[in-house]
Design a protein around this motif. Structure first.
Motif, PDB file in Angstrom:
ATOM      1  N   SER A 220      29.131  12.829 -13.815  1.00 32.10           N
ATOM      2  CA  SER A 220      28.382  14.063 -13.597  1.00 32.10           C
ATOM      3  C   SER A 220      28.232  14.812 -14.910  1.00 32.10           C
ATOM      4  O   SER A 220      29.206  15.028 -15.631  1.00 32.10           O
ATOM      5  CB  SER A 220      29.108  14.932 -12.571  1.00 32.10           C
ATOM      6  OG  SER A 220      28.708  16.279 -12.677  1.00 32.10           O
TER       7      SER A 220
ATOM      8  N   ARG B  95      27.553  17.899 -15.268  1.00 37.01           N
ATOM      9  CA  ARG B  95      28.213  19.199 -15.186  1.00 37.01           C
ATOM     10  C   ARG B  95      29.718  19.053 -15.334  1.00 37.01           C
ATOM     11  O   ARG B  95      30.367  19.837 -16.046  1.00 37.01           O
ATOM     12  CB  ARG B  95      27.849  19.855 -13.870  1.00 37.01           C
ATOM     13  CG  ARG B  95      26.358  20.123 -13.738  1.00 37.01           C
ATOM     14  CD  ARG B  95      26.011  20.652 -12.356  1.00 37.01           C
ATOM     15  NE  ARG B  95      25.842  22.098 -12.348  1.00 37.01           N
ATOM     16  CZ  ARG B  95      24.682  22.721 -12.285  1.00 37.01           C
ATOM     17  NH1 ARG B  95      23.573  22.027 -12.223  1.00 37.01           N
ATOM     18  NH2 ARG B  95      24.625  24.024 -12.269  1.00 37.01           N
ATOM     19  N   ALA B  96      30.272  18.051 -14.643  1.00 38.53           N
ATOM     20  CA  ALA B  96      31.713  17.821 -14.768  1.00 38.53           C
ATOM     21  C   ALA B  96      32.061  17.440 -16.196  1.00 38.53           C
ATOM     22  O   ALA B  96      33.108  17.851 -16.725  1.00 38.53           O
ATOM     23  CB  ALA B  96      32.145  16.722 -13.801  1.00 38.53           C
TER      24      ALA B  96
ATOM     25  N   ALA C 100      30.451  18.410 -18.874  1.00 35.01           N
ATOM     26  CA  ALA C 100      30.393  19.632 -19.672  1.00 35.01           C
ATOM     27  C   ALA C 100      31.667  20.463 -19.483  1.00 35.01           C
ATOM     28  O   ALA C 100      32.254  20.957 -20.449  1.00 35.01           O
ATOM     29  CB  ALA C 100      29.169  20.447 -19.273  1.00 35.01           C
ATOM     30  N   LYS C 101      32.103  20.587 -18.252  1.00 30.06           N
ATOM     31  CA  LYS C 101      33.312  21.356 -17.971  1.00 30.06           C
ATOM     32  C   LYS C 101      34.510  20.720 -18.664  1.00 30.06           C
ATOM     33  O   LYS C 101      35.375  21.400 -19.205  1.00 30.06           O
ATOM     34  CB  LYS C 101      33.537  21.422 -16.448  1.00 30.06           C
ATOM     35  CG  LYS C 101      34.619  22.389 -16.044  1.00 30.06           C
ATOM     36  CD  LYS C 101      34.607  22.628 -14.550  1.00 30.06           C
ATOM     37  CE  LYS C 101      33.368  23.415 -14.108  1.00 30.06           C
ATOM     38  NZ  LYS C 101      33.369  23.754 -12.670  1.00 30.06           N
TER      39      LYS C 101
ATOM     40  N   SER D 114      29.120  24.772 -21.534  1.00 29.36           N
ATOM     41  CA  SER D 114      28.311  25.067 -20.361  1.00 29.36           C
ATOM     42  C   SER D 114      27.551  23.824 -19.921  1.00 29.36           C
ATOM     43  O   SER D 114      27.469  22.840 -20.654  1.00 29.36           O
ATOM     44  CB  SER D 114      27.327  26.180 -20.655  1.00 29.36           C
ATOM     45  OG  SER D 114      26.195  25.672 -21.309  1.00 29.36           O
ATOM     46  N   ASN D 115      27.003  23.892 -18.719  1.00 27.55           N
ATOM     47  CA  ASN D 115      26.436  22.682 -18.123  1.00 27.55           C
ATOM     48  C   ASN D 115      25.186  22.183 -18.839  1.00 27.55           C
ATOM     49  O   ASN D 115      24.841  21.012 -18.715  1.00 27.55           O
ATOM     50  CB  ASN D 115      26.146  22.925 -16.649  1.00 27.55           C
ATOM     51  CG  ASN D 115      25.227  24.103 -16.443  1.00 27.55           C
ATOM     52  OD1 ASN D 115      24.200  24.200 -17.095  1.00 27.55           O
ATOM     53  ND2 ASN D 115      25.605  25.018 -15.569  1.00 27.55           N
TER      54      ASN D 115
ATOM     55  N   THR E 299      22.730  18.350 -22.045  1.00 25.48           N
ATOM     56  CA  THR E 299      21.292  18.102 -21.978  1.00 25.48           C
ATOM     57  C   THR E 299      20.626  18.413 -23.312  1.00 25.48           C
ATOM     58  O   THR E 299      19.685  17.720 -23.723  1.00 25.48           O
ATOM     59  CB  THR E 299      20.667  18.956 -20.863  1.00 25.48           C
ATOM     60  OG1 THR E 299      21.291  18.640 -19.628  1.00 25.48           O
ATOM     61  CG2 THR E 299      19.180  18.686 -20.751  1.00 25.48           C
TER      62      THR E 299
ATOM     63  N   LYS F 115      20.395  12.626 -18.651  1.00 26.91           N
ATOM     64  CA  LYS F 115      21.531  11.754 -18.388  1.00 26.91           C
ATOM     65  C   LYS F 115      21.298  10.350 -18.963  1.00 26.91           C
ATOM     66  O   LYS F 115      22.197   9.752 -19.562  1.00 26.91           O
ATOM     67  CB  LYS F 115      21.758  11.660 -16.870  1.00 26.91           C
ATOM     68  CG  LYS F 115      23.091  11.061 -16.480  1.00 26.91           C
ATOM     69  CD  LYS F 115      23.266  11.136 -14.962  1.00 26.91           C
ATOM     70  CE  LYS F 115      24.642  10.654 -14.542  1.00 26.91           C
ATOM     71  NZ  LYS F 115      24.824  10.752 -13.073  1.00 26.91           N
TER      72      LYS F 115
END
Lengths: 193, 193
Positions: free
Chosen positions: B39, B41-42, B44-45, B50-51, B55, B61
């Motif tokens: 993921s 977002r995961a 990035a975390k 940040s998400n 990108t 992706k």
DNA sequence: GATCTATCTTTTCACTGTAAAGATTCGTCG
DNA sequence: CGACGAATCTTTACAGTGAAAAGATAGATC
């Protein structure tokens, strides 16, 4: 009473053969766009049912792919046992490649256990049957502790199929080249049967 | 003025080395849970940004995975050129397997062009370098129109690596078995150099 | 020190998988 | 024939995802 159905299919409420239809649509969808872009909702729409219908039949996405892999192992076992009698090692190797190229979606999913419920009962049963059908005539050709040869033979045909499917190798005639390639490994082993 | 940052990292606003960090985190995330569960977002975390930061660096992706595959081809080329001098065909095959097992995430992604921007410039360049490093000493061993032997050798080691990574083959010592398995193909070919 | 550019954040949107509950049909037994 | 239970499918809802757009901040250059 008036029907509240959004998807008022004129035929029947019950599809009748939805499970098989979904499996077939899944295979063709993966063949077109790859397993990563497979969408349960798009699949449902493609089959003409609501988005939750696939989940009912397969539990979740992994369950769907597990069913596809199971079907793949069954087809592989069938394909391998089809050349059981007359053919030698090379014919069996070619049959393996032939299966991979004929059922690329099944083949791809079968060897990605992370996509599956890998401990599923039917899956492991079908897998064992396929393994049994595979090892017939391989371990026996060069007996003793030399099952490394079996691993070598499997690796060769599996690798060739994988490379062709991934586009890394683009042969004119894949099955013909598969036969030649397998011949490099077998050499005199097939003659000494 | 007071900072409006939600992710008020005490260090710096600019990460400084985010691209490399993201690639490393991607590799370890894929190694843990597979590429399907990766993921953005995961990720990035996990990198503490940040998400949308990933990108920015990779476009999307597929761009991220393209960069990972490119890195993989570079590492493969490096690994293959490392045994260029003294080693024979078997050593080169073992090096191929060694790379696959050492960089499983890279290896996996490299051969799934559907996940990548397959026509990306840096990717195709790195791929060509790797292919060149791979074919050194293979096509030349058995010269003539017999590059089918090169395909056979590549298929063998690629298949073995794939089968081990997928869990279909579970050896005690993979590199040792890889050497044995490769020996079944090479036989006298390596001696005739 | 001002300005330009690279890097990162925030916000937003359509889409996804899946859980929960309701609707419809089928099979079976009285 | 009728009723009832089970199987099949739908509807609705929710958190999470990839990606686009616009804003904020830092570094670089002059």
């Amino acid at each position: 009473m008036k029907s509240l159905l959004r998807y008022d299919r004129t035929v029947t409420y019950h599809h009748g053969d939805l499970r098989r239809t979904l499996l077939a649509e899944t295979a063709s969808a993966i063949a077109e766009d790859g397993v990563a872009k497979l969408s349960m909702r798009a699949l449902a729409k493609r089959a003409g049912v609501s988005n939750a219908a696939p989940t009912y039949h397969f539990g979740d996405k992994s369950g769907l792919l597990t069913a596809l892999a199971t079907e793949g192992y069954d087809r592989l076992a069938e394909a391998m046992s089809g050349v059981d009698e007359g053919g030698g090692l090379i014919d069996r190797g070619v049959a393996y490649v032939e299966f991979a190229l004929a059922c690329p979606s099944h083949f791809t999913v079968m060897f990605q256990p992370r996509l599956l419920h890998d401990d599923d009962g039917e899956l492991t049963a079908a897998r064992q049957r396929a393994w049994a059908a595979l090892s017939v005539g391989v371990a026996t050709t060069r007996s003793g502790p030399d099952s490394d040869f079996g691993v070598a033979a499997w690796s060769l045909v599996h690798g060739y199929a994988t490379l062709v499917l991934s586009g890394a190798v683009e042969p004119e005639d894949a099955l013909r080249q598969a036969r030649i390639v397998a011949g490099h490994l077998v050499e005199g082993a097939d003659r000494s049967r």
